[in-house]
Motif scaffolding. Structure first.
Motif, PDB file in Angstrom:
ATOM      1  N   ALA A   1       0.642  -1.229   0.048  1.00 51.11           N
ATOM      2  CA  ALA A   1      -0.079  -0.106   0.120  1.00 51.11           C
ATOM      3  C   ALA A   1       0.845   1.476  -0.573  1.00 51.11           C
ATOM      4  CB  ALA A   1      -1.326  -0.176   1.406  1.00 51.11           C
ATOM      5  N   VAL A   2       0.270   2.437  -1.183  1.00 51.26           N
ATOM      6  CA  VAL A   2       1.016   3.343  -0.435  1.00 51.26           C
ATOM      7  C   VAL A   2       0.317   4.722   0.278  1.00 51.26           C
ATOM      8  CG1 VAL A   2       2.361   3.398  -2.453  1.00 51.26           C
ATOM      9  CG2 VAL A   2       0.116   3.821  -2.922  1.00 51.26           C
ATOM     10  N   PRO A   3       0.889   5.418   0.866  1.00 57.11           N
ATOM     11  CA  PRO A   3       2.413   5.648   1.601  1.00 57.11           C
ATOM     12  C   PRO A   3       2.824   4.704   2.063  1.00 57.11           C
ATOM     13  CG  PRO A   3       1.111   7.383   2.361  1.00 57.11           C
ATOM     14  CD  PRO A   3      -0.152   6.703   1.438  1.00 57.11           C
ATOM     15  N   THR A   4       4.297   4.390   2.041  1.00 58.51           N
ATOM     16  CA  THR A   4       5.408   3.631   2.623  1.00 58.51           C
ATOM     17  C   THR A   4       5.951   4.207   2.620  1.00 58.51           C
ATOM     18  OG1 THR A   4       3.812   1.457   2.249  1.00 58.51           O
ATOM     19  CG2 THR A   4       5.781   1.401   3.082  1.00 58.51           C
ATOM     20  N   LEU A   5       6.621   4.337   4.196  1.00 57.24           N
ATOM     21  CA  LEU A   5       8.332   5.253   4.043  1.00 57.24           C
ATOM     22  C   LEU A   5       9.078   4.121   4.945  1.00 57.24           C
ATOM     23  CD1 LEU A   5       7.194   8.382   6.055  1.00 57.24           C
ATOM     24  CD2 LEU A   5       7.888   8.009   4.015  1.00 57.24           C
ATOM     25  N   VAL A   6      10.694   3.101   4.577  1.00 54.32           N
ATOM     26  CA  VAL A   6      10.915   2.234   4.470  1.00 54.32           C
ATOM     27  C   VAL A   6      12.361   3.646   5.305  1.00 54.32           C
ATOM     28  CG1 VAL A   6      12.173  -0.061   4.110  1.00 54.32           C
ATOM     29  CG2 VAL A   6       9.933   0.773   3.350  1.00 54.32           C
ATOM     30  N   LEU A   7      12.983   3.009   6.629  1.00 51.15           N
ATOM     31  CA  LEU A   7      13.855   3.761   6.296  1.00 51.15           C
ATOM     32  C   LEU A   7      14.929   2.474   6.661  1.00 51.15           C
ATOM     33  CD1 LEU A   7      15.540   6.111   8.355  1.00 51.15           C
ATOM     34  CD2 LEU A   7      14.555   5.232  10.575  1.00 51.15           C
TER      35      LEU A   7
ATOM     36  N   GLU B   1      16.935  -3.065   6.882  1.00 48.07           N
ATOM     37  CA  GLU B   1      15.590  -2.069   6.865  1.00 48.07           C
ATOM     38  C   GLU B   1      15.771  -2.172   8.967  1.00 48.07           C
ATOM     39  OE1 GLU B   1      10.971  -2.954   6.644  1.00 48.07           O
ATOM     40  OE2 GLU B   1      11.909  -3.062   5.149  1.00 48.07           O
ATOM     41  N   ILE B   2      15.438  -0.926   9.311  1.00 52.61           N
ATOM     42  CA  ILE B   2      15.236  -1.076  10.955  1.00 52.61           C
ATOM     43  C   ILE B   2      13.905  -0.111  10.858  1.00 52.61           C
ATOM     44  CG2 ILE B   2      17.462  -0.681  11.090  1.00 52.61           C
ATOM     45  CD1 ILE B   2      17.061   2.756  11.545  1.00 52.61           C
ATOM     46  N   TRP B   3      13.193   0.636  10.190  1.00 53.86           N
ATOM     47  CA  TRP B   3      11.621   1.021  10.668  1.00 53.86           C
ATOM     48  C   TRP B   3      10.689   1.031   9.346  1.00 53.86           C
ATOM     49  CZ3 TRP B   3       9.091   5.416   8.840  1.00 53.86           C
ATOM     50  CH2 TRP B   3       8.738   5.963   9.918  1.00 53.86           C
ATOM     51  N   ARG B   4       9.776   0.610   9.780  1.00 54.60           N
ATOM     52  CA  ARG B   4       8.812   0.839   8.666  1.00 54.60           C
ATOM     53  C   ARG B   4       7.469   1.711   8.847  1.00 54.60           C
ATOM     54  NH1 ARG B   4       7.071  -2.952   3.307  1.00 54.60           N
ATOM     55  NH2 ARG B   4       9.319  -3.251   4.163  1.00 54.60           N
ATOM     56  N   GLN B   5       6.471   2.258   7.879  1.00 56.94           N
ATOM     57  CA  GLN B   5       5.092   2.608   8.307  1.00 56.94           C
ATOM     58  C   GLN B   5       4.395   2.383   6.820  1.00 56.94           C
ATOM     59  OE1 GLN B   5       3.893   4.229  11.455  1.00 56.94           O
ATOM     60  NE2 GLN B   5       2.142   4.446   9.770  1.00 56.94           N
TER      61      GLN B   5
ATOM     62  N   THR C   1       9.762  12.091  15.701  1.00 54.50           N
ATOM     63  CA  THR C   1       9.371  10.880  16.532  1.00 54.50           C
ATOM     64  C   THR C   1      10.118   9.121  16.305  1.00 54.50           C
ATOM     65  OG1 THR C   1       8.017  12.378  18.345  1.00 54.50           O
ATOM     66  CG2 THR C   1       9.020  10.054  19.148  1.00 54.50           C
ATOM     67  N   ALA C   2       9.024   9.220  15.442  1.00 58.33           N
ATOM     68  CA  ALA C   2       9.930   7.700  15.048  1.00 58.33           C
ATOM     69  C   ALA C   2      11.110   7.288  14.534  1.00 58.33           C
ATOM     70  CB  ALA C   2       8.247   7.020  14.044  1.00 58.33           C
ATOM     71  N   LEU C   3      11.373   8.564  13.581  1.00 59.65           N
ATOM     72  CA  LEU C   3      12.525   8.465  12.949  1.00 59.65           C
ATOM     73  C   LEU C   3      13.813   8.113  14.614  1.00 59.65           C
ATOM     74  CD1 LEU C   3      11.965  10.855   9.697  1.00 59.65           C
ATOM     75  CD2 LEU C   3      11.993   7.997  10.231  1.00 59.65           C
ATOM     76  N   GLU C   4      13.525   8.876  15.068  1.00 57.63           N
ATOM     77  CA  GLU C   4      14.560   9.667  15.841  1.00 57.63           C
ATOM     78  C   GLU C   4      15.195   8.473  16.860  1.00 57.63           C
ATOM     79  OE1 GLU C   4      13.784  14.107  16.651  1.00 57.63           O
ATOM     80  OE2 GLU C   4      12.969  13.374  17.429  1.00 57.63           O
ATOM     81  N   ILE C   5      13.480   7.416  17.702  1.00 57.61           N
ATOM     82  CA  ILE C   5      13.992   6.442  17.786  1.00 57.61           C
ATOM     83  C   ILE C   5      14.200   5.498  17.487  1.00 57.61           C
ATOM     84  CG2 ILE C   5      12.410   4.713  19.288  1.00 57.61           C
ATOM     85  CD1 ILE C   5      10.518   6.703  19.719  1.00 57.61           C
TER      86      ILE C   5
END
Length: 94
Positions: free
Chosen positions: A58-64, A70-74, A85-89
């Protein structure tokens, strides 16, 4: 040796309303976190293979990504304060 910045992959589609709403939010967070973060936008209709490799459903999807991991996904829209906040954590490794 300077540390590689993390890369925030923003998967989007040109026809996606929430994607358009998320763009300025990501831009603002990227500006505030420019020493830690680079943003790369990926149009799922143009980059089907890459979208498949990241299993974008699905979009939008962010992947760090950090150090090619991959350390984070939303998926979905979120407010700027929550995103930052989520990215800093995620980047702090906590």
């Amino acid at each position: 040796m300077s540390q590689q910045p993390a890369i925030l992959l923003q998967f989007f589609a040109t026809w996606c309303g929430p994607c358009k709403m998320l763009m300025p939010i990501v831009d603002s967070v990227a500006t505030k976190m420019k020493d830690q973060l680079e943003v790369s936008r990926i149009d799922i209709d143009q980059e089907e293979e890459l979208s498949g490799r990241f299993r974008i459903m699905a979009v939008p999807t962010l992947v760090l990504m950090k150090d090619n991991q991959e350390i984070w996904r939303q998926t979905g829209l979120l407010p700027e304060s929550h995103l930052k906040t989520a990215l800093e954590i995620a980047l702090s490794g906590k």
